[in-house]
Write an enzyme that holds these catalytic residues in place. Structure first.
Site, PDB file in Angstrom:
ATOM      1  N   GLU A   1     -24.518 -11.917  -0.268  1.00  0.00           N
ATOM      2  CA  GLU A   1     -25.020 -10.902  -1.000  1.00  0.00           C
ATOM      3  C   GLU A   1     -25.340  -9.644   0.029  1.00  0.00           C
ATOM      4  OE1 GLU A   1     -25.657 -10.440  -4.279  1.00  0.00           O
ATOM      5  OE2 GLU A   1     -24.621 -12.018  -4.810  1.00  0.00           O
ATOM      6  N   ALA A   2     -24.363  -8.568  -0.131  1.00  0.00           N
ATOM      7  CA  ALA A   2     -24.759  -7.564   1.084  1.00  0.00           C
ATOM      8  C   ALA A   2     -24.174  -6.248   0.496  1.00  0.00           C
ATOM      9  CB  ALA A   2     -23.868  -7.932   2.317  1.00  0.00           C
ATOM     10  N   ARG A   3     -24.674  -5.107   0.892  1.00  0.00           N
ATOM     11  CA  ARG A   3     -24.312  -3.762   0.702  1.00  0.00           C
ATOM     12  C   ARG A   3     -22.905  -3.649   1.882  1.00  0.00           C
ATOM     13  NH1 ARG A   3     -29.426  -0.842   2.136  1.00  0.00           N
ATOM     14  NH2 ARG A   3     -28.455   1.082   1.544  1.00  0.00           N
TER      15      ARG A   3
ATOM     16  N   SER B   1      -6.622  -2.278   1.596  1.00  0.00           N
ATOM     17  CA  SER B   1      -6.879  -1.917   0.491  1.00  0.00           C
ATOM     18  C   SER B   1      -7.223  -2.844  -0.653  1.00  0.00           C
ATOM     19  CB  SER B   1      -5.795  -1.092  -0.208  1.00  0.00           C
ATOM     20  OG  SER B   1      -5.491   0.160   0.584  1.00  0.00           O
TER      21      SER B   1
ATOM     22  N   SER C   1     -11.500   8.758  -0.312  1.00  0.00           N
ATOM     23  CA  SER C   1     -11.486   7.991   0.886  1.00  0.00           C
ATOM     24  C   SER C   1     -13.066   8.256   1.689  1.00  0.00           C
ATOM     25  CB  SER C   1     -10.443   8.506   1.796  1.00  0.00           C
ATOM     26  OG  SER C   1      -9.407   7.786   1.504  1.00  0.00           O
TER      27      SER C   1
ATOM     28  N   ASN D   1     -10.185  -0.414  10.509  1.00  0.00           N
ATOM     29  CA  ASN D   1      -9.024   0.071   9.779  1.00  0.00           C
ATOM     30  C   ASN D   1      -8.509   1.291  10.640  1.00  0.00           C
ATOM     31  OD1 ASN D   1      -8.877  -0.994   6.940  1.00  0.00           O
ATOM     32  ND2 ASN D   1     -10.795  -0.702   7.484  1.00  0.00           N
TER      33      ASN D   1
ATOM     34  N   GLU E   1       0.814  -1.379  -0.041  1.00  0.00           N
ATOM     35  CA  GLU E   1       0.012  -0.059  -0.019  1.00  0.00           C
ATOM     36  C   GLU E   1       0.887   1.211   0.070  1.00  0.00           C
ATOM     37  OE1 GLU E   1      -3.722  -0.574   2.460  1.00  0.00           O
ATOM     38  OE2 GLU E   1      -2.465  -2.309   3.040  1.00  0.00           O
TER      39      GLU E   1
ATOM     40  N   PHE F   1     -14.652 -15.695   0.009  1.00  0.00           N
ATOM     41  CA  PHE F   1     -13.592 -14.605  -0.085  1.00  0.00           C
ATOM     42  C   PHE F   1     -12.351 -14.871   0.564  1.00  0.00           C
ATOM     43  CE2 PHE F   1     -17.140 -12.329  -1.970  1.00  0.00           C
ATOM     44  CZ  PHE F   1     -16.550 -11.644  -2.906  1.00  0.00           C
TER      45      PHE F   1
END
EC number: 6.3.2.4
Length: 358
Positions: A221-223, A187, A321, A312, A13, A179
């Site tokens: 499945e999500a926001r 990031s 950001s 974070n 990063e 995932f």
């Protein structure tokens, strides 16, 4: 007073850190501070750059070249001097470590600054280390009863010794898609989506390029909902914001290269979700011994189930950001946010120093 701005770093990063550092440089109140640039190269050299008394004209000021003696040669190529890390120690100075990822956001720099007795902006050693490590974060959130998606931690040695057993553990606990993430990275670096066993194998190999520990999480499945946190003992949170994606997977390129996202601030969520997100963010921040700042990232399903994904402790400060934009929505403008972070760092340092004086 002087601010030593630490940026760059050895992690993947590195470039994000430079973008964040330039934004911070433009937000500082120069009528109160001078800013000493200290760049950490990808190879780990610490380079002392110019001392700034006003906003830079361009971000080129951050792109330092250097020599061991710091003298400019006949071609005018050297703008910085290689120093030892301990050479940053100065009186009447606070360090702003705008560093993302390993060797910056994970407690290593924070421990060094504690050792040489310098105040700094952001979370301390414990919070930085635990929040950076996705596996440790999961364990701690579990003890506090904060909801999170199902997961399986996978050590690289276990993967090498018995891949079949790892497949069985993952497929026995989770359902594709999943995932796969390096335990210590941010990031979206090194993160992959896997729809089957072959893709899971490839995803684990990719994750192990960045860390010896990986985590496999249930895909849902999500926001994506985010809450900003600010404070030491007195902790404040923002209204949630939402990452609205134009791509299926919000990866590194989507964030910083293509900018294929928009942000909805505040997020359009029910009041109950709004309150839960703030409650969980504050609880997690306090549990991890947070100080200064953090951004808490959540998944929100269509049934309004809320899962805390990660914290974070040094979120990005680029023009894209979420963290500063969430506070701007609350009426705290960017420059005032930076000033408050500086004061929080100074206050935390004074408090910790008082413990040694007893």
């Amino acid at each position: 007073m002087k601010i030593t701005l630490l940026y760059g770093g050895r992690s993947e990063e590195h470039d994000v850190s430079i973008l964040s550092a330039y934004s911070v440089l433009n937000a500082i109140y120069y009528n109160y501070y001078q800013v000493q640039l200290v760049f950490i190269s990808k190879e780990g050299q610490w380079v002392k750059g110019p001392l700034l008394s006003e906003k830079p004209e361009s971000k080129e000021v951050l792109n330092l070249t250097w020599s061991d003696d710091g003298e400019i040669d006949k071609w005018g190529e050297f703008t910085g001097k290689v120093i030892r890390p301990c050479d940053i120690q100065e009186e009447d100075t606070i360090v702003f470590p705008v560093l993302h990822g390993p060797n910056g956001e994970d407690g290593t720099i924070q421990g060094f600054l504690e050792t040489i007795g310098m105040p700094y902006v952001g979370a301390g050693v414990l919070a930085s280390a635990n929040a950076m490590d996705k596996i440790m974060t999961k364990y701690l959130l579990q003890t506090a009863g904060i909801p999170q998606v199902p997961y399986v931690p996978v050590l690289k040695n276990n993967w090498k010794e018995n891949p079949k057993k790892v497949f069985e553990q993952c497929e026995g606990s989770l359902i594709y898609p999943v995932f796969v993430k390096p335990a210590n990275m941010g990031s979206s670096v090194g993160i992959s989506k896997a729809e089957n066993r072959e893709e899971l194998q490839n995803a684990l190999e990719e994750a192990y390029r960045y860390d010896s520990r990986a985590i496999v999480e249930q895909g849902i499945e999500a926001r994506e909902i985010e809450v900003a946190v600010l404070g030491n003992e007195d902790v404040r949170t923002t209204q949630p914001g939402e990452i609205v994606k134009d791509v299926e997977f919000y990866d590194y390129n989507s964030k910083y290269i293509d900018n294929q996202i928009t942000m909805q601030i505040p997020a359009e969520v029910p009041d109950e979700v709004h309150q839960k997100a703030q409650e969980y963010a504050k609880k997690a921040y306090t549990l991890l011994d947070g100080s200064g700042l953090s951004r808490c990232d959540f998944f929100l399903t269509s049934k309004n189930e809320l899962f805390l994904n990660e914290l974070n402790t040094m979120p990005g400060f680029t023009q894209f950001s979420m963290y500063p934009l969430l506070w701007e929505n609350m009426g705290l403008k960017y420059s005032d946010l930076i000033e408050e972070l500086i004061q929080l760092g100074l206050n935390r340092f004074k408090q910790r120093q008082s413990f040694f004086e007893r």
